[in-house]
Design a protein around this motif. Structure first.
Motif, short mmCIF file in Angstrom:
data_model
loop_
_atom_site.label_atom_id
_atom_site.label_comp_id
_atom_site.label_asym_id
_atom_site.label_seq_id
_atom_site.Cartn_x
_atom_site.Cartn_y
_atom_site.Cartn_z
N LEU A 187 0.71 -1.10 0.03
CA LEU A 187 0.03 0.03 -0.16
C LEU A 187 0.95 1.31 -0.02
CD1 LEU A 187 -3.06 0.83 0.16
CD2 LEU A 187 -2.97 1.08 2.42
N PHE A 188 2.19 1.21 0.41
CA PHE A 188 3.08 2.45 0.53
C PHE A 188 3.24 2.92 -0.79
CE2 PHE A 188 3.49 0.77 4.75
CZ PHE A 188 3.51 2.05 5.58
N PHE A 191 0.31 4.73 -2.11
CA PHE A 191 0.17 5.91 -1.38
C PHE A 191 0.99 7.10 -2.28
CE2 PHE A 191 3.27 7.97 1.48
CZ PHE A 191 2.63 9.17 1.67
N LEU A 289 -6.23 6.49 2.67
CA LEU A 289 -5.07 7.05 1.50
C LEU A 289 -5.43 8.59 1.32
CD1 LEU A 289 -4.85 4.24 -1.10
CD2 LEU A 289 -3.11 4.95 0.37
N ALA A 292 -3.52 10.01 4.08
CA ALA A 292 -2.23 10.01 3.72
C ALA A 292 -1.52 11.12 3.02
CB ALA A 292 -1.84 8.66 3.51
N CYS A 308 -0.78 5.83 6.38
CA CYS A 308 -0.64 4.51 5.35
C CYS A 308 -0.41 3.65 6.00
CB CYS A 308 0.56 5.12 4.35
SG CYS A 308 0.42 3.91 2.86
N THR A 311 -3.78 2.13 7.69
CA THR A 311 -4.75 1.83 6.65
C THR A 311 -4.63 0.57 6.22
OG1 THR A 311 -4.86 4.37 5.94
CG2 THR A 311 -5.43 2.51 4.44
#
Length: 410
Positions: A187-188, A191, A289, A292, A308, A311
């Motif tokens: 997910l990073f 983001f 997101l 973030a 993030c 999440t």
């Protein structure tokens, strides 16, 4: 007299300097003794070793059932490649070096967390590490011999480094490798991609974020392609089948599962919350997101990274309590930003071992929890939701008060 002062002052200094590291070392030693007294299984470490042994033997990685608990392989096959060196030691000899490595990683993780929130004092690293080792996610990470601290270090190293000339060849490498080992950190890069796109839509230069996301994608693709070349069958099995079967990881309703899916399973008294979880996870991912990205575009990197992370933990099908080692930078960020009451509240939640207060076990009592038990077994996620709300307020532009002009009668 001057000679006396000369002798005394350096000795006092020598006594002061090592206090923090000494306290940390004592805390780690007591922790190690407590783990041995508790006869911890380090069961996940045994699974990792079994995966490495299966790779070396040319076996079927995703047919593996390791330990007396018959645990399956759940990570991408790249992780199993990294685990092959574990087979150089027998299971008994592996425990001590694995624990020592995780303690070193904890110190590095705390150092990176403090760098993220802008705190540079070295002594603070030792004080925080001495305390953090006793919070439930860290304790359980070491108890099971997990890789959570390693992945968190890769992520924070990547997101807290600032190359002088802008993105370099290593930009994104930590994120990509972490995602290749375990999918939750993926997910990073999403983001970063979202931040770059939103920046460009707003007329800003989104290049740094897009290049960072591209670096992570390249590292992930490279690790995955390498694994596919070495383990073609296992790679095919994972990416076409195992990755879509969340039930292989464990029962959704287990009290240790502090993701939205676990909370919904316990709340609805069902082992599979189905479409409701899918919709809830999609909404949570979008909102998290958004928080973030908003924080990142306003220059609040620490809030963005922690938002993030929270999440990712909430929307993952399974986020065991030991995955919440991110509570360390969360508490540090809240404390250093003057949010003392929330910081203490979050600290108490993660140091209380509260998920284990409720009935749990092989007979799956989590499917029949009472209202109080449901509340207690959702506090990690509640703390994460509270943090996201605070991150949203922190990411909003500060209002500028325009002084009113005096009105006079003519």
């Amino acid at each position: 007299m001057s000679a006396f002062v000369t002798l005394i002052v350096p000795s006092a200094t020598r006594r002061r300097v090592p206090v923090a590291p000494a306290v940390c070392l004592v805390s780690f030693a007591v922790f190690w003794a407590a783990q041995r007294a508790a006869h911890v299984s380090m069961i996940d470490l045994m699974v990792y070793r079994a995966e490495g042994a299966t790779v070396r033997a040319g076996g079927d990685l995703y047919a593996l059932r390791a330990t007396a608990a018959h645990l399956p392989t759940t990570y991408p096959p790249f992780a199993a490649l990294l685990f092959t060196p574990l087979t150089l030691l027998d299971t008994a000899s592996l425990r001590a070096p694995a624990t020592a490595a995780n303690l070193v990683l904890l110190v590095v993780f705390v150092r990176l967390s403090l760098r993220l929130v802008g705190h540079a004092r070295v002594d603070t690293v030792w004080w925080v590490a001495a305390s953090a080792v006793w919070c439930e996610p860290v304790w359980t990470t070491l108890r099971y011999g997990q890789v959570n601290l390693l992945l968190a270090v890769l992520v924070l190293w990547d997101l807290s480094r600032r190359p002088a000339g802008g993105p370099d060849r290593w930009t994104g490498a930590g994120l990509g490798l972490a995602a290749a080992v375990k999918l939750t950190p993926a997910l990073f890069p999403v983001f970063l991609l979202a931040a770059g796109v939103v920046a460009r839509l707003g007329g800003r230069d989104g290049g740094p974020w897009l290049r960072h996301a591209r670096g992570a994608a390249v590292a992930f693709a490279g690790a995955t392609a390498l694994t596919a070349a070495v383990l073609p069958y296992d790679s095919w099995r994972f990416w076409t089948d195992a990755v879509f079967r969340a039930s292989r990881v464990g029962h959704a309703e287990e009290t240790a599962n502090q993701a939205l899916r676990g909370i919904l399973a316990r709340l609805l008294h069902t082992p599979d919350p189905g479409g409701l979880w899918t919709a809830s996870a999609a909404v949570a991912a979008a909102l998290g997101l958004a928080v973030a990205v908003a924080a990142e575009l306003r220059g609040r990197r620490a809030w963005a990274v922690c938002a993030c992370a929270v999440t990712a933990l909430l929307v993952s099908p399974v986020s065991w309590t030991h995955h919440w080692v991110w509570c360390v930078p969360l508490v540090l960020l809240l404390w250093t930003r003057g949010r003392r009451a929330p910081a203490v509240g979050v600290l108490l939640v993660f140091c209380s071992y509260v998920p284990w207060w409720v009935p749990h076990g092989a007979d799956r009592p989590e499917l029949h929890q009472t209202g109080v038990e449901l509340t207690l077994s959702a506090l990690y996620a509640a703390a994460g939701a509270l943090f996201l709300a605070l991150a949203w307020t922190a990411s909003r532009p500060r209002s500028r008060t325009v002084p009113r002009q005096a009105v006079t009668k003519e």
